[in-house]
Structure formats: structure tokens, C-alpha cells
Design a protein around this motif. Sequence first.
Motif, short mmCIF file in Angstrom:
data_model
loop_
_atom_site.label_atom_id
_atom_site.label_comp_id
_atom_site.label_asym_id
_atom_site.label_seq_id
_atom_site.Cartn_x
_atom_site.Cartn_y
_atom_site.Cartn_z
N GLU A 145 -12.80 12.78 -43.07
CA GLU A 145 -12.36 12.84 -41.68
C GLU A 145 -12.32 14.25 -41.12
O GLU A 145 -12.32 14.43 -39.90
CB GLU A 145 -10.99 12.18 -41.49
CG GLU A 145 -9.82 12.88 -42.18
CD GLU A 145 -9.81 12.66 -43.68
OE1 GLU A 145 -10.08 13.66 -44.38
OE2 GLU A 145 -9.53 11.55 -44.13
N SER A 146 -12.30 15.27 -41.99
CA SER A 146 -12.28 16.64 -41.49
C SER A 146 -12.62 17.61 -42.61
O SER A 146 -12.54 17.28 -43.79
CB SER A 146 -10.91 16.98 -40.89
OG SER A 146 -9.91 16.95 -41.89
N LYS A 147 -12.97 18.84 -42.20
CA LYS A 147 -13.21 19.93 -43.15
C LYS A 147 -12.22 21.05 -42.81
O LYS A 147 -12.42 21.81 -41.85
CB LYS A 147 -14.66 20.43 -43.06
CG LYS A 147 -15.67 19.42 -43.58
CD LYS A 147 -17.09 19.99 -43.63
CE LYS A 147 -18.05 19.00 -44.30
NZ LYS A 147 -19.42 19.54 -44.45
N LYS B 236 -9.20 23.26 -38.83
CA LYS B 236 -10.17 22.32 -39.38
C LYS B 236 -11.27 22.02 -38.37
O LYS B 236 -11.15 22.33 -37.18
CB LYS B 236 -9.48 21.02 -39.77
CG LYS B 236 -8.89 20.26 -38.58
CD LYS B 236 -8.26 18.93 -39.01
CE LYS B 236 -7.72 18.17 -37.81
NZ LYS B 236 -7.18 16.84 -38.20
N ILE B 237 -12.33 21.38 -38.87
CA ILE B 237 -13.37 20.78 -38.04
C ILE B 237 -13.30 19.27 -38.25
O ILE B 237 -13.26 18.80 -39.38
CB ILE B 237 -14.77 21.28 -38.42
CG1 ILE B 237 -14.85 22.80 -38.40
CG2 ILE B 237 -15.82 20.68 -37.48
CD1 ILE B 237 -16.19 23.36 -38.85
N ASP B 238 -13.31 18.52 -37.16
CA ASP B 238 -13.23 17.06 -37.26
C ASP B 238 -14.48 16.45 -37.87
O ASP B 238 -15.51 17.10 -38.00
CB ASP B 238 -12.98 16.44 -35.88
CG ASP B 238 -11.52 16.52 -35.47
OD1 ASP B 238 -10.67 16.64 -36.36
OD2 ASP B 238 -11.24 16.47 -34.26
N GLY B 239 -14.38 15.16 -38.19
CA GLY B 239 -15.36 14.45 -39.00
C GLY B 239 -16.74 14.29 -38.40
O GLY B 239 -17.02 14.78 -37.30
N PRO B 240 -17.64 13.58 -39.12
CA PRO B 240 -19.04 13.44 -38.73
C PRO B 240 -19.19 12.92 -37.30
O PRO B 240 -18.52 11.98 -36.89
CB PRO B 240 -19.59 12.41 -39.73
CG PRO B 240 -18.69 12.52 -40.91
CD PRO B 240 -17.34 12.83 -40.36
N GLY B 241 -20.07 13.58 -36.54
CA GLY B 241 -20.33 13.14 -35.18
C GLY B 241 -19.30 13.61 -34.17
O GLY B 241 -19.45 13.34 -32.97
N VAL B 242 -18.26 14.31 -34.63
CA VAL B 242 -17.22 14.79 -33.71
C VAL B 242 -17.35 16.30 -33.55
O VAL B 242 -17.63 16.80 -32.47
CB VAL B 242 -15.81 14.41 -34.23
CG1 VAL B 242 -14.74 14.91 -33.26
CG2 VAL B 242 -15.70 12.90 -34.43
N GLY B 243 -17.15 17.01 -34.64
CA GLY B 243 -17.42 18.43 -34.65
C GLY B 243 -16.49 19.30 -33.83
O GLY B 243 -16.81 20.43 -33.52
#
Length: 378
Positions: free
Chosen positions: A176-178, A228-235
Motif C-alpha cells: 500500500e505504500s513505500k 511515504k509514497i502511496d501504492g501502485p497507480g497512486v504515487g
Amino acid sequence: MKLLLSLSLLSQSSFREPTSKYWLQAQETHNFIVENLLTRYNSYRVNTTDQTNTAYEWYSASQIYADAAMIEAGDTRYVPYMNNSYAWMNNMWDMSSSIGGYYSTANIDGTGSVGDKYADDNSLTGVVYLNAYDVSTGTERVNYLNSAKACANWLIYSDQWDSIYGGGFWWSTAKESKPTQTNGLALQLFLRLYQLTGEPLYRDCAYSVRDWLMKEMFDTTTGLYIWKIDGPGVGIKHTEKFTYDNAIMIEAFLLYAQIIGDYSYITKAQALGTKMNTILWNNVYRVYLFNSISKRINPAWCGWASQAMILLYLADGNTAWLDYAQQNIDYMNLKLRNSTNNGYYAFCDIDGSGVDTRHEGVDQAWMQRVQVLLSNYR
């Protein structure tokens, strides 16, 4: 210039009689833990209220971390606590997978390991095991190193690192996030394992994580690392600054300087510390904020900064870092310590109001740890 040897902060010191009030408070905190959170299975309850039959991986690892600090300070009474908890942690390891990995949750009797696997939890656990390795001998020492390697192996081969957003470890298997803290802890683990084994794989992983953090997560405007950076396709990048994120990065940079031999990273760590003490420090109450948009205080998340400040002191000998570490701990003892049982509450507002009266295991562990670390110097 002095330079720390590792995240084992007391390796050059000898045990002293408990004249420091912080040493005494660390012992009192451990007594609270034994009386209220330690189970007959050698696991630790999440808290004393609504999760008394559940154990969390990172709470348990944090308690091992705290007990390792007591041992490193010279008190061998804590060896059984550390080793017994480590043995219990096997219940949380995924035995059905060829690459393993710790589940996040289990019952206190060791059954029912479930939930996502978290890269930050597994990284922290690996770092903790290397601290336990430092204070162990014989078979136990070998086991701790092998377990730390297993944590790193899971990180490397679990697809938690991918090319989305140019790299970086996902927070968990849910992807969900990095976050900064996930990657900062992985960086610490890879560096320490490279130091101990000389295996190029760990060095190369450390380089990759370092590069990604500095490119994607460093905010040049504030001089701090973002959340953080949000999950795939959100960024979406969340630019809030968390105290523990930046404390973890200070620790990672100091390790990088010592292990890789690039001493410019001491300067980077010092700059981070200075920015933390400008943006995340409250001068009125003399405490680190949970994050840049919150006036809440928590023993573990905010207390982490005290460990980072002690590390900075060990790196450059500037006692101002110790002053910040001490004042931060003093706040916790004044505003969040239960004077009846010596446990720590979970949160309060910056003025000490709005107390969340839960006694979370991780908060006790971190207060035990940072106080024994400080007791060697104050």
C-alpha cells in the motif's frame, strides 16, 4: 573525530553501579513489563487492556532490543529474557515458505501466526538480532546472525522491492505504500550484515536502498526525509516529516560512514539531526513531536530520537546531542509515566493533556532501551 562502532551503543563501556536515575528507571520499566506483559510462553502481550492475548512481531523484537542494551551495559540478568523471547519468535516465522519471513501477529501461546508480513518489522528484527549477536557467545551468537541473515533474505527475495517509483521496499505484502522508515531500517540491516560477512550482495542492496531514499524521499526544502509514497497507480508523496523516520536515517548514515568508509555521511547525519532539532523539536516542552503536523507525543516513536541523538554524540563528541536525548526522555518521565506502576502511557498532547492511558508493550520496550543507553553518559 570519534566514530561509533555499531548500533550497539555501549560496546566500549563497562558496567557501572546503578547511580544514574535513568538506569534505575530502565530497571523499573522492565519490572513493569515482566509483571504486566511477559507471558508464561515467553511472549509479550500487545498491551494490558484490549489485546492481552495477542503478540506483535515488532513489539516483541523491540523488547529483545531493550534487553540487549541491558546486557551490553553489563547486567547479565537480562540474558534469559532476551534468549527466551528470541526462541519464542520462531512461532511467527513462516515455515511454509522457502524464504520465510515473520508474520506480524500471533497468539501469545505461539499459535495462529497471521497477517501481512511487514518489511519494516522484518528489517528491525534483523537489526535487533545483530545487537543480540553482539552480546552473545557460542551457539546463540551463531543463531542470531543466521536469523538476521534470514530476515535480509526475505527482504531480498520476497518481491517487496520492485521498479514502481524507481525502487524502494513496500511497507508490507499488501503493497500500500513505500515509507522512509521501512527502507531506512533495511539499509541498516544490509550495512550491518555487509560489515559482519563481507558479502557483496548486502553492500549492493545497501547502495540501492541508499540511492532510492536520497532521490525519492529527501525533501531538499526542509532537509528532512518525508513519510511515504502511496501504492501502485497512486504515487502521492506524503511530505509530513516523522521523528522516527529521520532518527532511523541518522542511524543509517552513521553506519554507512563507518562501514563503507565515506565520512561525508557523518556530515549528512549531523545535518539531519540539526534539522530535526529545528523542525521536529518543541522548545517550550523540550520534546520531539510525533510528526510535523501533530502535537501528540508517544514514547516509542518520539523516544527513538533519543537513540539517534546518543549516536550522534558518539560520532562527534558534541554533548548538545546528549542534551536533546536527555530532555526528550525527561518529558516522557514527567508527562507519560504512570507513577503508580512505572509503566508508560501511549500518547498525550504536547502539554501533557489528553492522555491515552493504554500501556503498549512497544512503548515500554523503547523507554527501557533509551534510558539504559542514556544512563551510560548521564
